[in-house]
Design an enzyme around this catalytic site. Structure first.
Site, PDB file in Angstrom:
ATOM      1  N   ASP A 356       0.828  -1.207   0.000  1.00 61.09           N
ATOM      2  CA  ASP A 356       0.000   0.000   0.000  1.00 61.09           C
ATOM      3  C   ASP A 356       0.869   1.267   0.000  1.00 61.09           C
ATOM      4  O   ASP A 356       0.569   2.238  -0.690  1.00 61.09           O
ATOM      5  CB  ASP A 356      -0.911  -0.024   1.243  1.00 61.09           C
ATOM      6  CG  ASP A 356      -1.894   1.108   1.223  1.00 61.09           C
ATOM      7  OD1 ASP A 356      -2.750   1.132   0.318  1.00 61.09           O
ATOM      8  OD2 ASP A 356      -1.798   1.994   2.102  1.00 61.09           O
ATOM      9  N   LYS A 360       1.285   4.439  -2.929  1.00 62.84           N
ATOM     10  CA  LYS A 360       1.297   5.881  -2.680  1.00 62.84           C
ATOM     11  C   LYS A 360       2.573   6.510  -3.226  1.00 62.84           C
ATOM     12  O   LYS A 360       2.549   7.621  -3.773  1.00 62.84           O
ATOM     13  CB  LYS A 360       1.131   6.147  -1.189  1.00 62.84           C
ATOM     14  CG  LYS A 360      -0.291   5.815  -0.717  1.00 62.84           C
ATOM     15  CD  LYS A 360      -0.428   5.776   0.789  1.00 62.84           C
ATOM     16  CE  LYS A 360      -1.849   5.366   1.172  1.00 62.84           C
ATOM     17  NZ  LYS A 360      -1.972   5.035   2.599  1.00 62.84           N
TER      18      LYS A 360
END
Lengths: 500, 500
Positions: A356, A360
């Site tokens: 994750d 980003k």
């Protein structure tokens, strides 16, 4: 024919002879035609009389044709002082254009209170509504379709419900949710779903979910000229439709990271289309939820600042874990605590893997102009190699303590040097690369002083070189994530003409 | 007259009889007139013939008048497929409206390649340029007037110069600085000043500075429909003109705190006008320079978050002083050091008095909806009472050490409690008040961990309640302040229709 004295005269004397009513006339300068409207019931007689009258001119080719366009309607905007008020025609035609209505003919006399447009009959209700809502209702109306009424979507719907009246009053923005779709059912409305009871409607009046029908409902909406689809899912499939939606003139807003962290060529194609087509695509909440990260980065870039490095703690879960990994506690203790408090995914490996965070990093890297794939980002996974294959979260949690010793050693080494461990994502714009890793920071570094599950992002740029620009705060959670999405909706409204 | 068969016929047979050329005709539906254009040299004959022909109808009142409007021009937008392309008329009329051009009459035939508008002759060059630039040049052109080419204005001009080509290429924004005025001289241009040599131009080709002429130059500019005045001064007098500029449709952008921290009624009047008139007034750089403070606050408010408290270290100078007031150093030592390093104003009392911080507090308070005057904000001045009347900065610096003992005591007290001293501004939205004071913070508080001359601002809201949203970084300096102003200019361009 233009400039030949007498043609108009002949036309209108012929029309007069059949006793027809001329409702409007439009002959543009340097034109080769006169356009006029008579009631549908008089069309045949007028056409026949004109054909008779101009038989010779037609045969000789001095007049090319007499054309009848059936099925037209006339929309008249009537008001005092219209001809002397600049901008009235602009507002009218802008409203019609945004509603994708084709204007066939226009007339406005010069001492007049009236602008007349000829439209296809089928467009006339839509045209009336578009013009009416623009002049009499709200300046900026926006039809919103919400995909995924899960935790974030639900919270957004509540925020929209609570704030709608204020936006109308203060900012002249009229937001209407005209569709909500989950994975199994959807509810549609032409004029706006009552947000105090969308849940009941989604249960009782719903139809089977169908993304194609859902987007068609939005693009076919005749009442509202501006449309936006808000994707509150984390679904790759939904993200794959953005391109088509933008192409149809539907704006797209999302906290879903999949489109921007997916294949580079698709991302670039999407951004290129969006920029060229003047449709808007906003995704502030993909990084740091409601924190102003993407917008700050864009502002720096567009005003000519040079980004040197973006470095941050992008995972609330991993922020919490390393902020709490102190004193006599073991790493597995802290992970267990975070899991119990609901800070981690059901399987903590989903957080500890760093995927994750890598998404980003790739989003910010691409925003900064780096042409990188997700696979170009080296990611330090915090899941011990032997535990990657555990078949359950329980098994993983059970076996994690056997790796505590190594974690304790790393922490002690850091402490001995006056440092702390932090799990960070880094976009190194100078060297055109990104990475996700565990780094050590001096105790007086802003990253070392974090508490709770805060995100922190530091932009080091030409202008912010000695001391970076830092944004810090909760970077996850339904309220702040929905707030970030909502902010994008209002930015869209401003770009479409709402006051600031 | 509308719908009476034969009137048009009679009119045009009369026109035919005098041999005049009908260039355009416009008769809107439900209208009581027919409007048509003939070349100026034929007007007298046509008018006279119509008066003769309709003498009886005029006398009987069946026809109210035959009116001649002289001095008109016809602007024709010609292109293939215009009638079948939605939005062409919208773009044309929007361009004319933004250029404040009044459209007297319009005609567009329905199988046509042409939209014809009748304008006042004096507007015709302007109209042509507005339409031309909208269709053929850049989508969003913006004429910029810079007031005050001091440190910030100069830096902004350099940033604009360096970034202009990129903005044209990537965002289709065409920024033209059409005027620069200092306090004694100004330079004006109709199409844009060459920013590589504005300084030379301001010396050689300048005329005496005159703010009225300067703003008139912008509002009379016929080439660019969108105009913005950027006030880079700190002047109350310049700020007093914002209202008139906005009223003229000129957008205003400024880092000058005077308008928003001046009398409340004037501020409210300004904001009300701005919102109602759809002109934009941005002032991001008034608080925290280029840090995203005002925009973040607006985003929270507009999306329905409730602001509870805004607390911050708003002065880079005072941040530096208290971050450095440690160990064995005395307060006066630190102030002297800051003065030498150029961190303070020439007279450090201008910083130590807290007035500048109070202005920032009142700006944020009003933005949050509090109706407060600057005088409602209690300010803890750091200038010892007896030194307020020192006649010079030197005298002040000389006498400051005699107050060190009290400062050392305060710091020791704080240290004993594990705390540090920080000079903060607070907007307490719940209790509807603001204040500027010296507070003590625990060592693990984000405010305690500041370094250098960073600003730090914490927003505590309904959504960011447990952990505030924090923005930190250099809040002063020419590059970042000009960057903040530049960001506002680009936001304006986006609001005016540039792509995102």
């Amino acid at each position: 024919m233009a400039g030949v004295p007498g043609t108009s005269s002949t036309i209108f004397s012929t029309v007069k002879d059949v006793g027809a009513n001329v409702i409007m006339i439009s002959q543009a300068s340097s034109e080769h035609s006169v356009c006029f409207a008579v009631p549908e019931k008089e069309v045949a007689a007028v056409s026949s009389a004109l054909h008779d009258r101009f038989r010779e001119a037609l045969a000789a080719g001095r007049l090319s044709k007499i054309e009848v366009i059936n099925g037209c309607s006339i929309l008249a905007a009537v008001g005092l002082r219209m001809a002397s008020t600049p901008g009235v025609s602009a507002i009218l035609f802008d409203a019609l254009a945004k509603a994708n209505i084709n204007v066939r003919a226009i007339a406005q006399g010069c001492s007049e209170y009236n602008i007349t447009v000829v439209l296809k009959q089928e467009d006339c209700v839509r045209a009336l509504r578009a013009a009416h809502s623009r002049f009499f209702l709200s300046q900026t109306t926006l039809a919103v379709g919400i995909i995924g009424p899960g935790l974030i979507g639900r919270t957004l719907l509540n925020q929209l419900r609570d704030q709608a009246a204020v936006l109308k009053e203060n900012l002249n923005i009229d937001l209407r949710v005209v569709g909500i779709t989950g994975s199994s059912s959807m509810v549609l409305s032409d004029t706006g779903i009552d947000l105090t009871q969308w849940k009941e409607l989604l249960q009782k009046q719903a139809e089977p979910a169908d993304l194609a029908n859902f987007s068609r409902h939005l693009s076919d909406n005749h009442v509202f000229p501006n449309k936006v689809l808000v994707d509150c899912t984390a679904d790759t499939n939904v993200a794959s439709h953005y391109y088509d939606w933008l192409k149809k003139g539907i704006h797209v807003i999302t906290p879903n990271k999949k489109a921007n962290s997916g294949p580079l060529d698709r991302y670039l194609k999407l951004r290129t289309l969006q920029r060229a087509s003047y449709t808007h695509y906003f995704y502030e909440a993909t990084v740091g939820a409601g924190l102003p990260i993407i917008s700050t980065l864009r502002g720096l870039l567009e005003t000519g600042d040079k980004i040197l490095r973006i470095e941050g703690i992008f995972s609330g879960t991993l922020s919490y874990i390393f902020n709490s990994f102190e004193g006599i506690r073991t790493f597995s203790d802290v992970v267990a605590e975070a899991k119990e408090a609901g800070y981690t995914e059901p399987d903590p490996r989903d957080d500890l893997s760093g995927t994750d965070v890598a998404r980003k990093v790739i989003i910010l890297a691409r925003e900064s102009g780096l042409k990188l794939e997700l696979s170009d980002i080296p990611v330090k996974s915090l899941v011990p190699e032997p535990l990657a294959s555990c078949s359950s979260a329980d098994e993983f949690m059970q076996k994690l303590p056997s790796f505590d010793q190594e974690w304790t050693r790393q922490r002690s080494d850091a402490e001995a040097a006056g440092e702390v461990l932090r799990y960070v994502g880094v976009v190194d714009v100078v060297d055109k690369k990104g990475q996700v890793e565990l780094r050590r920071y001096k105790r007086d570094h802003p990253f070392a002083q974090l508490s709770g599950s805060d995100n922190i992002i530091a932009f080091t740029t030409s202008r912010y070189k000695e001391q970076p620009l830092i944004v810090r705060g909760p970077g996850a959670g339904a309220e702040v994530t929905a707030g970030g999405v909502f902010f994008d909706i209002l930015r869209l409204a401003s770009y479409l003409g709402a006051p600031s």
